[in-house]
Design an enzyme around this catalytic site. Sequence first.
Site, PDB file in Angstrom:
ATOM      1  N   LEU A   1     -19.876 -16.836 -29.243  1.00  0.00           N
ATOM      2  CA  LEU A   1     -18.700 -17.391 -28.752  1.00  0.00           C
ATOM      3  C   LEU A   1     -18.616 -18.916 -28.577  1.00  0.00           C
ATOM      4  O   LEU A   1     -19.611 -19.673 -28.282  1.00  0.00           O
ATOM      5  CB  LEU A   1     -18.500 -16.891 -27.261  1.00  0.00           C
ATOM      6  CG  LEU A   1     -18.346 -15.504 -26.849  1.00  0.00           C
ATOM      7  CD1 LEU A   1     -18.030 -15.351 -25.312  1.00  0.00           C
ATOM      8  CD2 LEU A   1     -16.515 -15.372 -27.365  1.00  0.00           C
ATOM      9  N   HIS A   2     -17.675 -19.451 -29.361  1.00  0.00           N
ATOM     10  CA  HIS A   2     -17.507 -21.089 -29.129  1.00  0.00           C
ATOM     11  C   HIS A   2     -16.096 -21.619 -29.235  1.00  0.00           C
ATOM     12  O   HIS A   2     -15.652 -22.872 -28.792  1.00  0.00           O
ATOM     13  CB  HIS A   2     -18.407 -21.723 -30.365  1.00  0.00           C
ATOM     14  CG  HIS A   2     -17.632 -21.562 -31.752  1.00  0.00           C
ATOM     15  ND1 HIS A   2     -17.597 -20.424 -32.435  1.00  0.00           N
ATOM     16  CD2 HIS A   2     -16.948 -22.616 -32.450  1.00  0.00           C
ATOM     17  CE1 HIS A   2     -16.612 -20.838 -33.458  1.00  0.00           C
ATOM     18  NE2 HIS A   2     -16.398 -21.746 -33.476  1.00  0.00           N
ATOM     19  N   ARG A   3     -15.062 -20.697 -29.738  1.00  0.00           N
ATOM     20  CA  ARG A   3     -13.574 -21.056 -29.644  1.00  0.00           C
ATOM     21  C   ARG A   3     -13.025 -21.387 -28.697  1.00  0.00           C
ATOM     22  O   ARG A   3     -13.373 -20.966 -27.465  1.00  0.00           O
ATOM     23  CB  ARG A   3     -12.648 -19.984 -30.383  1.00  0.00           C
ATOM     24  CG  ARG A   3     -13.304 -19.484 -31.697  1.00  0.00           C
ATOM     25  CD  ARG A   3     -12.403 -20.368 -32.843  1.00  0.00           C
ATOM     26  NE  ARG A   3     -12.707 -20.104 -34.070  1.00  0.00           N
ATOM     27  CZ  ARG A   3     -12.594 -20.751 -35.059  1.00  0.00           C
ATOM     28  NH1 ARG A   3     -11.941 -21.809 -35.123  1.00  0.00           N
ATOM     29  NH2 ARG A   3     -13.054 -20.278 -36.288  1.00  0.00           N
ATOM     30  N   PRO A   4     -12.434 -22.842 -28.498  1.00  0.00           N
ATOM     31  CA  PRO A   4     -11.965 -22.949 -27.011  1.00  0.00           C
ATOM     32  C   PRO A   4     -10.930 -21.972 -26.435  1.00  0.00           C
ATOM     33  O   PRO A   4     -11.012 -22.080 -25.326  1.00  0.00           O
ATOM     34  CB  PRO A   4     -10.925 -24.563 -27.583  1.00  0.00           C
ATOM     35  CG  PRO A   4     -11.892 -24.922 -28.947  1.00  0.00           C
ATOM     36  CD  PRO A   4     -12.260 -23.757 -29.475  1.00  0.00           C
TER      37      PRO A   4
ATOM     38  N   ASP B   1     -16.219 -14.813 -32.293  1.00  0.00           N
ATOM     39  CA  ASP B   1     -14.981 -15.623 -32.677  1.00  0.00           C
ATOM     40  C   ASP B   1     -15.101 -16.627 -33.860  1.00  0.00           C
ATOM     41  O   ASP B   1     -14.339 -17.446 -33.984  1.00  0.00           O
ATOM     42  CB  ASP B   1     -14.456 -16.185 -31.540  1.00  0.00           C
ATOM     43  CG  ASP B   1     -15.206 -17.269 -30.838  1.00  0.00           C
ATOM     44  OD1 ASP B   1     -16.517 -17.575 -31.292  1.00  0.00           O
ATOM     45  OD2 ASP B   1     -15.138 -17.607 -29.742  1.00  0.00           O
TER      46      ASP B   1
END
Length: 369
Positions: free
Chosen positions: A203-206, A281
Amino acid sequence: MTDILCIVGARPNFMKIAPVMKAFVAAGISARLVHTGQHYDAAMNEQFFADLGIPHPDINLEVGSGSHAVQTAEIMRRFEPVLLQEKPAAILVVGDVNSTIACALVASKLGVAVIHVEAGLRSYDRSMPEEINRVLTDQISDLLFITEKDAAHNLAREGVDGARVHFVGNVMIDTLHHNLPHAVPASATLGADMARSYGVLTLHRPSNVDDRDTLAGLLETVAMIAADLPIAFPLHPRTRASIERSGLQAWLEKPGIRVLPPLGYLEMLGLMKDARIVLTDSGGIQEETTALGVPCLTLRHNTERPATVDEGTNTVVGTDRKAILVAAEAVLNGGGKAGRIPEYWDGRAAVRIAAILLQWLDGRNYAVA
């Protein structure tokens, strides 16, 4: 004169530039590597360059972090004198990060040709900064290399001349094919017991990690899956900071969740290839899981990589708990989508790019070493 000035800025770029640089050497194309420093973790950069066999950059702009506007502007400011000094026949940019659009803009305004690798991908979600970068870079590129045929239709709708577009395949998959024999076994990362059966989460998407409610919902949903299947979770620094800021650390301590530090490419590849399921993501991981034949659940409401859904192992589930759990149960009980490998995802995309560039350079009367 340098034929091609190749640009990298963020870790997703490294996997794409590695096979391109190798193919240029083999074809006798003179190329120099510029690292903008958009991702500035020195240890992680060093590990990725070592893992992928990328030569150390000839030039490092050392831009570092900042808002999208500040970072893009600083890359442009530092890249312009480099371009004036190097005087290449063209610059080559990859993907959709701020370095991609920033360097493409500088080159275009100075009359230097722009080559875009991984062109034409569209999520049609303009709230994603990457989507803006993709659309604008494609509009000012002279040569556009695409990974899947849908990308050609996207570019045609936007008025891009089809003569500039070349379907060559996916350089990310070139890197995967080359490095698969060297992947670090999952047992070395997780231990022998967990490596027998596990899933992977990234997970890393803003849109997923910056909103507390969305992040909490995803972590709780993953904890429910982890009750049946251990989940390895390499934790992105942005995500860790959001979890700590939001007071959600307790979800990382739930049974079945194994938090890991950010992993090198070979460690991550070994983790993915033997996973029963991957939840992510990340756009690149959608492609890699399709190439590996591993079921992937994309925790977004759209994807700019439709081939991974139409042909591959990817299912877009968004952030709705019920949709995620239903899809995960289908994978764990029935094995998930079998999929197939998309056309030209055969490990030779960079070779095709080099062959086309040789003809293009010759047509522009530039000497090739």
